[in-house]
Motif scaffolding. Structure first.
Motif, short mmCIF file in Angstrom:
data_model
loop_
_atom_site.label_atom_id
_atom_site.label_comp_id
_atom_site.label_asym_id
_atom_site.label_seq_id
_atom_site.Cartn_x
_atom_site.Cartn_y
_atom_site.Cartn_z
N LEU A 179 0.81 -1.22 0.00
CA LEU A 179 0.00 0.00 0.00
C LEU A 179 0.85 1.27 0.00
O LEU A 179 0.49 2.26 -0.65
N SER A 189 1.85 2.13 -7.27
CA SER A 189 0.50 1.61 -7.42
C SER A 189 0.13 1.50 -8.89
O SER A 189 0.38 2.40 -9.67
N PRO A 202 -5.24 5.05 2.05
CA PRO A 202 -4.99 3.72 1.48
C PRO A 202 -5.43 2.56 2.36
O PRO A 202 -5.87 1.52 1.84
#
Length: 633
Positions: free
Chosen positions: A202, A207, A278
């Motif tokens: 995370l 990402s 997140p």
């Protein structure tokens, strides 16, 4: 639109259809102060920002309230708050213990355990991480300073012993201050994040979602966090691993060690805005997947084709309770959203010179009656029928696919019965009819050792495959609509039975030899031959058939399933857990965890149609074929 004109607001909602898209429901445990259930707005605003629908759960210990709440949520957020009463951990109160909240303790411990049993995704924050540890076998320090350090009068700081669990980071000398006076939105120290953890994915990796990249801090295994606590998890317990620590070694985050979506953090991401988001996005995404899996189970008949729970009948098991002695019971089937199971009467194979009665526990058998294979098998089936009769509102015996589907429509679980080891026939062909009349759906021709029907994968090549009597048995099974199961059979027995049988054969609990070299597993050539004849092979969860070294997990089971699909095609695979026969691995250890199998299938992008086939559709096709070809006799 006029702000205070209600019809205008309603018109904006009704202007399109559907009025709202489906979003996962996240239950948030409330605090309790005086006579009020309270919750900081940051929690539910972060859930909304992450795409979830927040529902506040008041601290009520009533089982009906808790279970019905869990039936309607897709994720659980355990919020922060006061200290736990140390009596829940069997400890006396420390002088440093803060305000305890008796109104919250029992409700949150109960809902956490029950949510865990149901595989509901969970995120614990501050007190919430401590709730996870307290509820699931870990330990919590009542006060960090008191329990982890000793006062050094000369330098005026705390010296700490090494943490009681392995720390991912290098602990500094001295305990840092974990209870800060700073604004709650301000980070006050850093934590070191373990590689390979969810947290690392995370916060410390690029990402794939570009829209998320702006929310993440610069890539690093060190994360600034805000900290407002004097307690901490000292031991996460067997179900968790430590995934973040403070510079002094204090545990700051834990995650499931069983491939489950359960995580706890000691800091307060709800106050950190986009930097904390997140974690809430992770919870909402896991809840969305869980919601989808629940819907798949609602529309799909879920059948485990092999369990050995009757092996424990002599231990006075209680099928209507959540009985720790067995892996399959009504509670666990309900928690895992399982519809049906095939319970087998297992008969151990005596070696030459051994007596069958000496191989089984006869303490529950009627006094004075001989314990023969037929009598023993009948006793097991009698016991299953007694269990069903006592719990007839919730479970029925099924003998056909139609009965299975009707039971599901009626909201009732199903038990099918089978025999594991044709030794039960006692070398009398008429006993095939006897057990057909009792309602069996298959016979596993042998077990670990050759019998009078065929050679076993762990046998001595007594017959060179299927015996003459075995050929008669197979033909009689075909005639009476009983499936021929070749799990445990030697390779030559497998091919002989394939040639003899006029209906497709099944392997109710067998894995792939290409991935785990074991004589019980099927070669790729066997898998291909089985598929060509319309049969099915169901992967099993016995660790020794999944991998030769190390601990097996649900991921190994998925590897075997996907290999079988590559070789056979999607129409010839399924799941036969071998629960209570030493089956069960990390991530799918009993019936309560079977929905995790579906979550793994969805994660691998299997369609709902394919999931329906894997969960029993393929098996029931063979059963239907076998039973339809039954001759009147």
């Amino acid at each position: 639109m006029t702000n205070y004109h209600l019809p205008s607001h309603l018109d904006s909602i009704h202007a399109t259809f559907p009025a709202a898209t489906h979003k996962p429901v996240i239950g948030i445990t409330a605090n309790y102060e005086g006579i009020d259930a309270t919750l900081r707005d940051r929690y539910y605003k972060q859930v909304v920002e992450a795409g979830g629908v927040p529902v506040i759960i008041p601290p009520i210990a009533d089982k009906e309230v808790i279970i019905n709440t869990l039936d309607h949520i897709d994720g659980l957020l355990l919020s922060g708050g006061g200290d736990y009463n140390p009596l829940w951990a069997g400890e006396q109160p420390s002088p440093k213990l803060g305000h305890i909240n008796a109104e919250r303790d029992l409700p949150e411990l109960l809902i956490t355990r029950l949510a865990f049993n149901r595989q509901i995704p969970m995120l614990g924050i501050c007190r919430g991480i401590q709730t996870l540890a307290m509820a699931l076998g870990g330990k919590v320090e009542q006060d960090i300073m008191e329990e982890r350090g000793e006062r050094n009068e000369e330098c005026g700081m705390w010296k700490v012993e090494p943490p009681s669990v392995p720390s991912r980071g290098k602990a500094q000398k001295g305990v840092i201050r974990h209870s800060q006076d700073a604004d709650r939105s301000e980070p006050t120290h850093t934590v070191s994040i373990a590689e390979g953890s969810i947290l690392h994915d995370l916060y410390c990796k690029e990402s794939p979602d570009k829209s998320l990249s702006s929310l993440l801090p610069p890539l690093s295994s060190s994360l600034p966090v805000n900290s407002f606590h004097h307690q901490a998890v000292s031991d996460p317990g067997p179900r968790f691993c430590v995934t973040a620590t403070a510079p002094d070694g204090i545990i700051e985050a834990i995650e499931s060690s069983e491939h489950k979506p359960v995580m706890g953090v000691q800091w307060h991401p709800e106050w950190l805005g986009k930097d904390g988001l997140p974690l809430f996005q992770w919870l909402v995404s896991q809840a969305a997947a869980f919601s989808q899996a629940k819907e798949v189970h609602r529309r799909t008949l879920t059948l485990d084709t092999h369990c050995d729970t009757p092996m424990f009948f002599h231990q006075d098991i209680h099928f209507e309770q959540r009985d720790p002695k067995i892996l399959v019971d009504l509670h666990k089937m309900t928690e895992g959203r399982q519809d049906a199971v095939t319970m087998v009467a297992y008969l151990p194979q005596p070696k030459p010179g051994e007596v069958f009665a000496d191989k089984v526990d006869t303490s529950w058998c009627p006094t004075g009656q001989p314990v023969t294979p037929v009598a023993y098998t009948d006793l097991i089936f009698d016991r299953i029928e007694e269990i069903v009769a006592v719990n007839s509102r919730y479970v029925r015996i099924a003998r056909t696919p139609d009965e299975l589907y009707q039971n599901k429509a009626d909201g009732v679980k199903s038990i099918m019965i089978g025999i594991e080891n044709g030794l039960a026939l006692e070398h009398r062909l008429e006993n095939v009819r006897h057990f057909a009349d009792r309602g069996i759906v298959y016979i596993t021709l042998c077990h670990n050792g050759d019998n009078d029907i065929c050679d076993s994968a762990r046998g001595s090549n007594t017959w060179g495959g299927v015996s003459e009597f075995g050929e008669q048995v197979i033909r009689e099974m075909n005639r009476l609509g009983i499936m021929v199961d070749l799990s445990h059979a030697a390779e030559k027995s497998f091919y002989d039975a394939l040639d003899i049988s006029s209906t497709p054969i099944v392997c109710s609990h067998s894995n792939c030899r290409a991935l785990c070299e074991h004589p019980r597993n099927l070669t790729d050539d066997q898998l291909r031959a089985l598929a060509r004849r319309g049969g099915v092979a169901h992967i099993t969860l016995y660790h020794g058939f999944l991998r030769q070294e190390g601990e097996a997990s649900i991921l190994d089971a998925m590897d075997h399933l996907e290999h079988a699909i590559r070789i056979m095609g999607i129409d010839h695979v399924g799941l036969g857990t071998d629960f209570d026969g030493d089956g069960g691995v990390r991530g799918i250890a009993d019936s309560s965890e079977l929905i995790n199998f579906t979550l793994q299938l969805l994660r691998r992008r299997f369609s709902e149609e394919d999931i329906r086939k894997i969960w029993g559709g393929n098996w029931l096709r063979v059963m239907q074929n076998t039973q339809c070809r039954m001759q009147n006799a």
